[in-house]
Design a protein around this motif. Structure first.
Motif, PDB file in Angstrom:
ATOM      1  N   HIS A   1      47.772  27.227  24.485  1.00  0.00           N
ATOM      2  CA  HIS A   1      48.812  27.301  25.517  1.00  0.00           C
ATOM      3  C   HIS A   1      49.344  28.718  25.648  1.00  0.00           C
ATOM      4  N   GLU A   2      49.507  29.400  24.520  1.00  0.00           N
ATOM      5  CA  GLU A   2      49.989  30.781  24.563  1.00  0.00           C
ATOM      6  C   GLU A   2      49.041  31.663  25.372  1.00  0.00           C
ATOM      7  N   VAL A   3      47.760  31.441  25.198  1.00  0.00           N
ATOM      8  CA  VAL A   3      46.772  32.222  25.947  1.00  0.00           C
ATOM      9  C   VAL A   3      46.823  31.854  27.421  1.00  0.00           C
ATOM     10  N   GLU A   4      46.948  30.579  27.704  1.00  0.00           N
ATOM     11  CA  GLU A   4      46.987  30.127  29.097  1.00  0.00           C
ATOM     12  C   GLU A   4      48.168  30.722  29.850  1.00  0.00           C
ATOM     13  N   GLN A   5      49.253  31.038  29.141  1.00  0.00           N
ATOM     14  CA  GLN A   5      50.447  31.576  29.800  1.00  0.00           C
ATOM     15  C   GLN A   5      50.353  33.069  30.112  1.00  0.00           C
ATOM     16  N   ILE A   6      49.310  33.730  29.670  1.00  0.00           N
ATOM     17  CA  ILE A   6      49.135  35.149  29.981  1.00  0.00           C
ATOM     18  C   ILE A   6      48.976  35.310  31.492  1.00  0.00           C
ATOM     19  N   ASP A   7      49.765  36.206  32.068  1.00  0.00           N
ATOM     20  CA  ASP A   7      49.682  36.507  33.500  1.00  0.00           C
ATOM     21  C   ASP A   7      48.819  37.746  33.670  1.00  0.00           C
ATOM     22  N   LEU A   8      47.622  37.582  34.186  1.00  0.00           N
ATOM     23  CA  LEU A   8      46.692  38.717  34.298  1.00  0.00           C
ATOM     24  C   LEU A   8      47.188  39.776  35.266  1.00  0.00           C
ATOM     25  N   GLU A   9      48.087  39.400  36.165  1.00  0.00           N
ATOM     26  CA  GLU A   9      48.629  40.379  37.093  1.00  0.00           C
ATOM     27  C   GLU A   9      49.823  41.123  36.466  1.00  0.00           C
ATOM     28  N   LYS A  10      50.715  40.358  35.848  1.00  0.00           N
ATOM     29  CA  LYS A  10      51.918  40.944  35.288  1.00  0.00           C
ATOM     30  C   LYS A  10      51.680  41.611  33.944  1.00  0.00           C
ATOM     31  N   ASP A  11      50.969  40.878  33.040  1.00  0.00           N
ATOM     32  CA  ASP A  11      50.823  41.344  31.659  1.00  0.00           C
ATOM     33  C   ASP A  11      49.874  42.518  31.521  1.00  0.00           C
ATOM     34  N   LEU A  12      49.006  42.737  32.522  1.00  0.00           N
ATOM     35  CA  LEU A  12      48.084  43.855  32.428  1.00  0.00           C
ATOM     36  C   LEU A  12      48.601  45.058  33.166  1.00  0.00           C
TER      37      LEU A  12
ATOM     38  N   LEU B   1      31.163  38.163  31.069  1.00  0.00           N
ATOM     39  CA  LEU B   1      32.074  37.985  32.199  1.00  0.00           C
ATOM     40  C   LEU B   1      31.747  38.928  33.351  1.00  0.00           C
ATOM     41  N   SER B   2      31.196  40.100  33.050  1.00  0.00           N
ATOM     42  CA  SER B   2      30.893  41.086  34.097  1.00  0.00           C
ATOM     43  C   SER B   2      29.910  40.552  35.126  1.00  0.00           C
ATOM     44  N   LYS B   3      29.064  39.625  34.705  1.00  0.00           N
ATOM     45  CA  LYS B   3      28.097  39.026  35.625  1.00  0.00           C
ATOM     46  C   LYS B   3      28.681  37.832  36.358  1.00  0.00           C
ATOM     47  N   VAL B   4      29.459  37.030  35.633  1.00  0.00           N
ATOM     48  CA  VAL B   4      29.988  35.787  36.204  1.00  0.00           C
ATOM     49  C   VAL B   4      31.112  36.055  37.197  1.00  0.00           C
ATOM     50  N   SER B   5      32.010  36.974  36.875  1.00  0.00           N
ATOM     51  CA  SER B   5      33.155  37.265  37.735  1.00  0.00           C
ATOM     52  C   SER B   5      33.491  38.748  37.684  1.00  0.00           C
ATOM     53  N   PRO B   6      32.866  39.550  38.550  1.00  0.00           N
ATOM     54  CA  PRO B   6      33.160  40.988  38.568  1.00  0.00           C
ATOM     55  C   PRO B   6      34.640  41.288  38.813  1.00  0.00           C
ATOM     56  N   GLN B   7      35.332  40.401  39.550  1.00  0.00           N
ATOM     57  CA  GLN B   7      36.751  40.639  39.838  1.00  0.00           C
ATOM     58  C   GLN B   7      37.596  40.507  38.575  1.00  0.00           C
ATOM     59  N   LEU B   8      37.395  39.403  37.829  1.00  0.00           N
ATOM     60  CA  LEU B   8      38.125  39.236  36.575  1.00  0.00           C
ATOM     61  C   LEU B   8      37.742  40.326  35.577  1.00  0.00           C
ATOM     62  N   PHE B   9      36.479  40.652  35.539  1.00  0.00           N
ATOM     63  CA  PHE B   9      35.991  41.716  34.664  1.00  0.00           C
ATOM     64  C   PHE B   9      36.753  43.015  34.921  1.00  0.00           C
ATOM     65  N   ALA B  10      36.897  43.371  36.191  1.00  0.00           N
ATOM     66  CA  ALA B  10      37.580  44.618  36.544  1.00  0.00           C
ATOM     67  C   ALA B  10      39.056  44.571  36.150  1.00  0.00           C
ATOM     68  N   ARG B  11      39.683  43.395  36.271  1.00  0.00           N
ATOM     69  CA  ARG B  11      41.106  43.272  35.985  1.00  0.00           C
ATOM     70  C   ARG B  11      41.418  43.436  34.500  1.00  0.00           C
ATOM     71  N   ILE B  12      40.486  43.041  33.635  1.00  0.00           N
ATOM     72  CA  ILE B  12      40.799  43.084  32.196  1.00  0.00           C
ATOM     73  C   ILE B  12      40.064  44.186  31.446  1.00  0.00           C
ATOM     74  N   PHE B  13      39.194  44.912  32.121  1.00  0.00           N
ATOM     75  CA  PHE B  13      38.338  45.882  31.429  1.00  0.00           C
ATOM     76  C   PHE B  13      39.149  46.825  30.538  1.00  0.00           C
ATOM     77  N   ALA B  14      40.200  47.412  31.083  1.00  0.00           N
ATOM     78  CA  ALA B  14      40.965  48.424  30.344  1.00  0.00           C
ATOM     79  C   ALA B  14      41.749  47.820  29.182  1.00  0.00           C
TER      80      ALA B  14
END
Length: 501
Positions: free
Chosen positions: A490-501, A95-108
């Motif tokens: 569906h449970e995974v799809e409902q994860i909010d990367l902004e809120k849940d992280l 993912l770090s190559k495909v989408s650096p933005q998403l990578f940064a959001r979930i790294f921690a």
């Protein structure tokens, strides 16, 4: 094409499983979740680790191209809810190559501890990404700014691939204060002021002293945890006794044989303390130790009283899980391919399910034939699970057919299997017949514990739910689904990367 014809074609198996038997293919997102939650890259009966690695690599690449956001959510879910490490880290590297933005959001949320970081950097290099570029270095530097003395003591050992010292060289983090500057210098092997890092100073002194009294003094002075102490000295029985009272529950579980070997358990007060810790329901809940880990310890520990305690702990560790409404049929695959850890884990889980159903259930074992497990609500889960043996072929349709034959009405079927049918009538064919003749509303849950990329049920069946891998969320997921929740995807799809992280 008519709707009836479309449904008919959906019911026709489109591929073969590893046992060369007709099977279905789930959608890419489900197959990706399955890989994340079950594939530890170890050999399986029907595949070796190289084959599994190749399949996993293809799935990571396909998912990164199709839906990188779902990929990011799945990686977070697998690491935190499924307690998996290597596959989520592998996916993070891609993912770090495909989408650096998403990578940064979930790294921690994927790289939680230093061993995750060193594994990640090793994987990154192995797939030809080198040091990963600016986006990776920034996240590594932010992670290293959280480095504590404990992390430095526990995780800087020289093993395969990278360590914390290498990570510092790679990312050049800027120390946040003089203490961290001293810590980074220590990790790099440079001269530093140890007075600024007293825990490390105590460890360095521990290496040099020779008496139990002086060793315990340094352990107390530096508040050195057991894993640090055992990595720099060989503890005597007296030191082990001191360490016993500071170990977390999970560490205690892992060192029971060691404590026994050093005669610590010969003292009734120490044995009683251990028994109390391992049967403290609230402590078990906080420690998030899976029942299957107690089961593994049970098989390894020789001390008879501790075995009884561990058997009790297996039962207690299910107490905080939700109950199952309605009548439940539990089917455990005991075919030869389930032998070993698969069967042990499956049996513990199946007997726990039976107890949770509070008598409103049946529990059958199956291979090519069906056997009543004759479960007891009074006897221990562990004692009953140990009696289950693996042998024979696999006919996943057999227990469902028997349900139909005896006209037994159930609200849900829970099958624990590696899905590798090799004989008999197909599970889905028998499930359709059961729903037509006995109960059209019966839900089916397939707890799939292997990474093979085939399925027993086509994806269009909305009353069948796939659950991949083992964690303490499996029973919770089944219970929630029965109350109106959706598929694991569906449970995974409902994860909010902004809120849940």
């Amino acid at each position: 094409m008519s709707q009836a014809k479309d449904i008919f074609q959906q019911a026709i198996p489109q591929m073969l499983n590893r046992a060369v038997y007709p099977a279905y293919e789930r959608n890419l997102r489900e197959r990706y979740l399955q890989t994340l939650l079950t594939n530890t890259l170890g050999n399986r009966v029907y595949a070796n680790n190289r084959e599994l690695l190749i399949e996993a690599t293809v799935l990571h690449q396909e998912m990164s191209e199709l839906d990188p956001e779902f990929m990011a959510k799945a990686l977070v879910f697998a690491r935190n809810q499924g307690y998996m490490r290597i596959q989520p880290l592998y996916g993070l590297a891609i993912l770090s190559k495909v989408s650096p933005q998403l990578f940064a959001r979930i790294f921690a949320q994927v790289v939680r501890i230093p061993s995750d970081l060193t594994e990640f950097l090793t994987i990154l290099e192995s797939i030809g990404r080198g040091q990963g570029g600016r986006a990776v270095k920034r996240q590594v530097a932010l992670f290293l700014n959280r480095t504590s003395e404990y992390w430095a003591l526990k995780y800087n050992g020289r093993g395969r691939g990278f360590n914390l010292s290498d990570a510092i060289v790679t990312s050049h983090p800027i120390p946040i204060d003089v203490k961290q500057q001293a810590l980074f210098r220590y990790l790099r092997g440079h001269e530093t002021n140890l007075a600024l890092i007293p825990q490390i100073e105590a460890m360095e002194k521990l290496k040099k002293v020779t008496t139990d009294k002086d060793r315990i003094k340094q352990i107390q002075k530096g508040k050195l945890p057991y894993e640090i102490v055992t990595s720099v000295i060989t503890p005597t029985p007296k030191v082990w006794t001191h360490l016993l009272y500071q170990m977390p529950v999970f560490a205690l579980l892992r060192h029971l044989n060691t404590l026994h070997r050093h005669d610590v358990l010969d003292h009734p007060e120490h044995l009683q303390y251990i028994q109390q810790r391992l049967t403290d329901v609230e402590a078990l809940r906080k420690a998030k130790i899976l029942p299957f880990q107690f089961a593994k310890a049970y098989n390894e520990v020789k001390h008879p009283e501790l075995r009884d305690t561990l058997s009790e702990a297996v039962d207690l560790s299910f107490d905080n899980l939700p109950d199952l409404p309605g009548r439940t049929a539990i089917f455990l695959d005991i075919s030869g391919s389930m032998n070993g850890e698969y069967l042990q884990t499956g049996a513990v889980f199946a007997y726990a399910l039976y107890k949770k159903a509070k008598g409103n259930s049946l529990f059958w074992l199956f291979n090519t034939t069906v056997h009543d497990a004759k479960p007891s609500r009074r006897d221990s889960i562990m004692g009953q699970a140990r009696q289950v043996k693996a042998y024979g072929g696999t006919n996943t349709g057999a227990p469902v057919k028997q349900l139909t034959d005896i006209k037994e009405k159930v609200d849900q079927i829970i099958m624990i299997t590696d899905e590798q049918q090799n004989t008999g009538s197909a599970f889905y064919s028998e499930l359709q017949k059961y729903r037509q003749k006995i109960n059209p509303h019966t839900k089916a849950f397939i707890v799939d514990i292997a990474p093979y990329q085939t399925a027993m049920v086509p994806p269009k069946d909305r009353q069948t739910f796939y659950i991949y891998g083992w964690s303490d969320t499996v029973l919770s997921f089944i219970s929630q689904t029965l109350k109106g929740f959706h598929h694991m995807q569906h449970e995974v799809e409902q994860i909010d990367l902004e809120k849940d992280l």
